[in-house]
Design an enzyme around this catalytic site. Structure first.
Site, PDB file in Angstrom:
ATOM      1  N   HIS A  99     -34.818  -0.385  39.122  1.00  0.00           N
ATOM      2  CA  HIS A  99     -35.972  -0.694  38.263  1.00  0.00           C
ATOM      3  C   HIS A  99     -35.546  -0.414  36.821  1.00  0.00           C
ATOM      4  O   HIS A  99     -35.462   0.738  36.403  1.00  0.00           O
ATOM      5  CB  HIS A  99     -37.132   0.208  38.708  1.00  0.00           C
ATOM      6  N   ARG A 103     -48.674  -4.232  37.186  1.00  0.00           N
ATOM      7  CA  ARG A 103     -48.797  -2.762  37.167  1.00  0.00           C
ATOM      8  C   ARG A 103     -48.051  -2.166  35.974  1.00  0.00           C
ATOM      9  O   ARG A 103     -48.666  -1.770  34.982  1.00  0.00           O
ATOM     10  CB  ARG A 103     -48.296  -2.183  38.497  1.00  0.00           C
ATOM     11  N   ASP A 104     -46.723  -2.154  36.023  1.00  0.00           N
ATOM     12  CA  ASP A 104     -45.951  -1.538  34.933  1.00  0.00           C
ATOM     13  C   ASP A 104     -46.227  -2.291  33.629  1.00  0.00           C
ATOM     14  O   ASP A 104     -46.314  -1.701  32.549  1.00  0.00           O
ATOM     15  CB  ASP A 104     -44.454  -1.599  35.280  1.00  0.00           C
ATOM     16  N   CYS A 135     -44.005   3.004  30.737  1.00  0.00           N
ATOM     17  CA  CYS A 135     -44.895   4.087  31.171  1.00  0.00           C
ATOM     18  C   CYS A 135     -45.446   4.788  29.932  1.00  0.00           C
ATOM     19  O   CYS A 135     -44.667   5.304  29.123  1.00  0.00           O
ATOM     20  CB  CYS A 135     -44.121   5.072  32.037  1.00  0.00           C
TER      21      CYS A 135
HETATM   22  P1  HMG Z   1     -54.760  15.748  37.334  1.00  0.00           P
HETATM   23  O1  HMG Z   1     -55.590  15.604  36.106  1.00  0.00           O
HETATM   24  O2  HMG Z   1     -53.866  16.917  37.474  1.00  0.00           O
HETATM   25  O3  HMG Z   1     -55.597  15.564  38.687  1.00  0.00           O
HETATM   26  O4  HMG Z   1     -53.879  14.403  37.429  1.00  0.00           O
HETATM   27  P2  HMG Z   1     -56.902  16.202  39.227  1.00  0.00           P
HETATM   28  O5  HMG Z   1     -56.740  16.287  40.704  1.00  0.00           O
HETATM   29  O6  HMG Z   1     -57.254  17.444  38.440  1.00  0.00           O
HETATM   30  O7  HMG Z   1     -57.988  15.066  38.909  1.00  0.00           O
HETATM   31  C1  HMG Z   1     -58.473  14.768  37.616  1.00  0.00           C
HETATM   32  C2  HMG Z   1     -59.540  13.713  37.755  1.00  0.00           C
HETATM   33  O8  HMG Z   1     -58.968  12.482  38.215  1.00  0.00           O
HETATM   34  C3  HMG Z   1     -60.615  14.072  38.779  1.00  0.00           C
HETATM   35  O9  HMG Z   1     -61.821  13.429  38.369  1.00  0.00           O
HETATM   36  C4  HMG Z   1     -60.119  13.427  40.044  1.00  0.00           C
HETATM   37  O10 HMG Z   1     -61.136  13.122  40.974  1.00  0.00           O
HETATM   38  C5  HMG Z   1     -59.526  12.130  39.489  1.00  0.00           C
HETATM   39  P3  HMG Z   1     -63.061  14.307  37.814  1.00  0.00           P
HETATM   40  O11 HMG Z   1     -63.380  15.292  38.895  1.00  0.00           O
HETATM   41  O12 HMG Z   1     -62.541  14.989  36.549  1.00  0.00           O
HETATM   42  O13 HMG Z   1     -64.120  13.273  37.556  1.00  0.00           O
HETATM   43  N1  HMG Z   1     -58.448  11.607  40.312  1.00  0.00           N
HETATM   44  C6  HMG Z   1     -58.398  10.344  40.745  1.00  0.00           C
HETATM   45  N2  HMG Z   1     -59.230   9.296  40.577  1.00  0.00           N
HETATM   46  C7  HMG Z   1     -58.878   8.144  41.161  1.00  0.00           C
HETATM   47  N3  HMG Z   1     -57.735   7.985  41.861  1.00  0.00           N
HETATM   48  C8  HMG Z   1     -56.877   8.999  42.035  1.00  0.00           C
HETATM   49  C9  HMG Z   1     -57.204  10.250  41.464  1.00  0.00           C
HETATM   50  N4  HMG Z   1     -56.583  11.444  41.447  1.00  0.00           N
HETATM   51  C10 HMG Z   1     -57.359  12.272  40.750  1.00  0.00           C
HETATM   52  N5  HMG Z   1     -55.749   8.811  42.709  1.00  0.00           N
HETATM   53  C11 HMG Z   1     -52.761  12.695  38.699  1.00  0.00           C
HETATM   54  C12 HMG Z   1     -52.948  14.198  38.482  1.00  0.00           C
HETATM   55  C13 HMG Z   1     -51.532  12.504  39.563  1.00  0.00           C
HETATM   56  C14 HMG Z   1     -53.995  12.143  39.379  1.00  0.00           C
HETATM   57  C15 HMG Z   1     -52.572  12.031  37.315  1.00  0.00           C
HETATM   58  O14 HMG Z   1     -51.543  12.693  36.633  1.00  0.00           O
HETATM   59  C16 HMG Z   1     -52.222  10.572  37.406  1.00  0.00           C
HETATM   60  O15 HMG Z   1     -53.022   9.753  37.858  1.00  0.00           O
HETATM   61  N6  HMG Z   1     -51.017  10.216  36.918  1.00  0.00           N
HETATM   62  C17 HMG Z   1     -50.535   8.831  36.983  1.00  0.00           C
HETATM   63  C18 HMG Z   1     -49.796   8.492  35.718  1.00  0.00           C
HETATM   64  C19 HMG Z   1     -49.248   7.095  35.854  1.00  0.00           C
HETATM   65  O16 HMG Z   1     -49.820   6.246  36.507  1.00  0.00           O
HETATM   66  N7  HMG Z   1     -48.116   6.841  35.179  1.00  0.00           N
HETATM   67  C20 HMG Z   1     -47.487   5.546  35.203  1.00  0.00           C
HETATM   68  C21 HMG Z   1     -46.891   5.205  36.516  1.00  0.00           C
HETATM   69  S1  HMG Z   1     -45.279   5.895  36.769  1.00  0.00           S
HETATM   70  C22 HMG Z   1     -44.217   4.820  35.910  1.00  0.00           C
HETATM   71  O17 HMG Z   1     -44.659   3.979  35.156  1.00  0.00           O
HETATM   72  C23 HMG Z   1     -42.742   4.877  36.182  1.00  0.00           C
HETATM   73  C24 HMG Z   1     -42.248   3.737  37.061  1.00  0.00           C
HETATM   74  O18 HMG Z   1     -42.525   2.481  36.481  1.00  0.00           O
HETATM   75  C25 HMG Z   1     -40.741   3.853  37.301  1.00  0.00           C
HETATM   76  C26 HMG Z   1     -39.949   4.026  35.996  1.00  0.00           C
HETATM   77  O19 HMG Z   1     -39.988   3.130  35.137  1.00  0.00           O
HETATM   78  O20 HMG Z   1     -39.326   5.076  35.887  1.00  0.00           O
HETATM   79  C27 HMG Z   1     -42.923   3.780  38.436  1.00  0.00           C
HETATM   80 MG    MG Z   2     -41.282   1.451  34.961  1.00  0.00          MG
END
Ligand code: HMG
Ligand code: MG
Length: 308
Positions: free
Chosen positions: A217, A13-14, A250
């Site tokens: 993490h 994932r990450d 990320c």
């Molecule tokens: P948004 O654009 O505000 O959401 O994103 P929305 O509700 O307007 O949806 C936009 C489009 O995405 C729509 O599709 C939705 O249906 C679709 P359209 O109508 O345009 O065709 N959609 C989805 N599709 C599939 N699965 C879903 C989903 N949700 C909406 N779940 C949202 C808001 C939260 C969805 C977006 O910002 C997002 O997905 N963000 C994730 C970013 C991410 O994954 N970042 C990395 C992980 S965090 C990290 O790495 C940190 C960590 O490792 C810890 C650390 O190191 O600190 C965990």
């Molecule tokens: Mg991370």
């Protein structure tokens, strides 16, 4: 207090979310199989986030179909977890488990941040809005017997706001507990932690949360992650994330000219745990194979992309 330390490998994932080149689903499945054999306690297999935001993990459901046997036949109990940002992601995850006919995924990981700017950039939502989104996700998790991890990104520092107050991390930890998460994962998203800043943050959080419910993490920008592990072990933490081959980062933590850093490698984490005289379930030789595979599949994907 136990000397057995729990390791969650987050490479699928990450690790893979930050690679510019798309890694084929079969290669991801091979990596998960190799990690199962290496004896990690948990594998963060993928994300059910928007594929518009993280196209690298858009194959979550397809990938999970390919690792059913590996989970069902694992020699020791194996926990699969996956990130979920909202109710839509939760529906997709539940569908995967229903199709498998068993608990293929055991744990759902919701994620927020101790920095407003990072929260907006990563999830298009304020911290308070992310917490509101978690309510139906956690409710569904409980009714499907799934455990819940709550990530707090920028627990030490934010790429946009700088140092984060330990008290802010402690407050958010309490809010996540009140929402019903089982464990809290403290993310040093940009690898800024030192033993001193880790101690200060953990001291604040430990006032609200028992050490047995905390996970650390670390990303390893300055080579200090292993010493931060030692600090956390001394403070009673027994659960850590890492990634095979040190992949990770990320994409929404990257700033111009500076790519988000990789996680502490599982090999480096293991070394730190060993040095503290504690134990894990890891088979070293198999972990080396998994780490080589992680590096190989990423390098092959990059070469294919460069050639196309
Ligand atoms: P948004 O654009 O505000 O959401 O994103 P929305 O509700 O307007 O949806 C936009 C489009 O995405 C729509 O599709 C939705 O249906 C679709 P359209 O109508 O345009 O065709 N959609 C989805 N599709 C599939 N699965 C879903 C989903 N949700 C909406 N779940 C949202 C808001 C939260 C969805 C977006 O910002 C997002 O997905 N963000 C994730 C970013 C991410 O994954 N970042 C990395 C992980 S965090 C990290 O790495 C940190 C960590 O490792 C810890 C650390 O190191 O600190 C965990
Ligand atoms: Mg991370």
């Amino acid at each position: 207090m136990t000397d057995r330390v729990r390791i969650t490998d987050v490479a699928p994932r990450d690790g893979l979310q930050n690679e510019a080149a798309l890694v084929p689903t079969d290669d991801k499945a091979r990596l998960i199989e190799a990690l199962c054999l290496a004896g990690v306690d948990e594998i963060e297999v993928t994300s059910f986030v928007s594929p518009k935001w993280i196209p690298q993990l858009g194959d979550a459901a397809e990938l999970l179909e390919r690792v059913v046997d590996c989970k069902a036949n694992a020699l020791s109990p194996m926990c699969f977890s996956a990130l979920v940002p909202n109710a839509k992601g939760m529906d997709r995850l539940i569908d995967v488990n229903e199709r498998a006919g068993f608990m293929l995924i055991d744990k759902v990981s919701v994620f927020t941040a101790a920095s407003e700017t990072f929260s907006q950039k990563n999830t298009n939502a304020s911290i308070a809005e992310t917490l509101e989104r978690f309510v139906p996700v956690i409710e569904a998790a409980k009714s499907h017997a799934l455990a819940v991890r709550g990530y707090i990104s920028c627990a030490i520092a934010c790429p946009f706001e700088g140092a984060i107050e330990p008290a802010a991390v402690a407050r958010l930890s309490q809010q996540l507990l009140d929402l019903g998460v089982n464990e809290i994962d403290l993310g040093d998203t940009i690898g800024d932690a030192t033993p001193d800043s880790t101690r200060a943050m953990l001291q604040a959080v430990l006032e609200a949360v028992d050490a047995s419910r905390l996970v650390l993490h670390l990303h390893d920008t300055h080579g200090k992650a292993a010493s931060c592990v030692r600090t956390a072990l001394d403070m009673g933490l027994r659960s850590f994330d890492s990634s095979a081959g040190g992949l990770g980062g990320c994409p929404y933590a990257s700033t111009p000219g500076k790519r988000a850093p990789g996680n502490i490698s599982t090999a480096a984490l293991l070394e730190a745990i060993d040095a503290a005289g504690m134990t894990t379930g890891i088979d070293r030789e198999k972990l080396s194979e998994a780490s080589r595979l992680a590096a190989d599949i990423v390098s092959a994907a990059s070469k294919r992309e460069a050639a196309s």
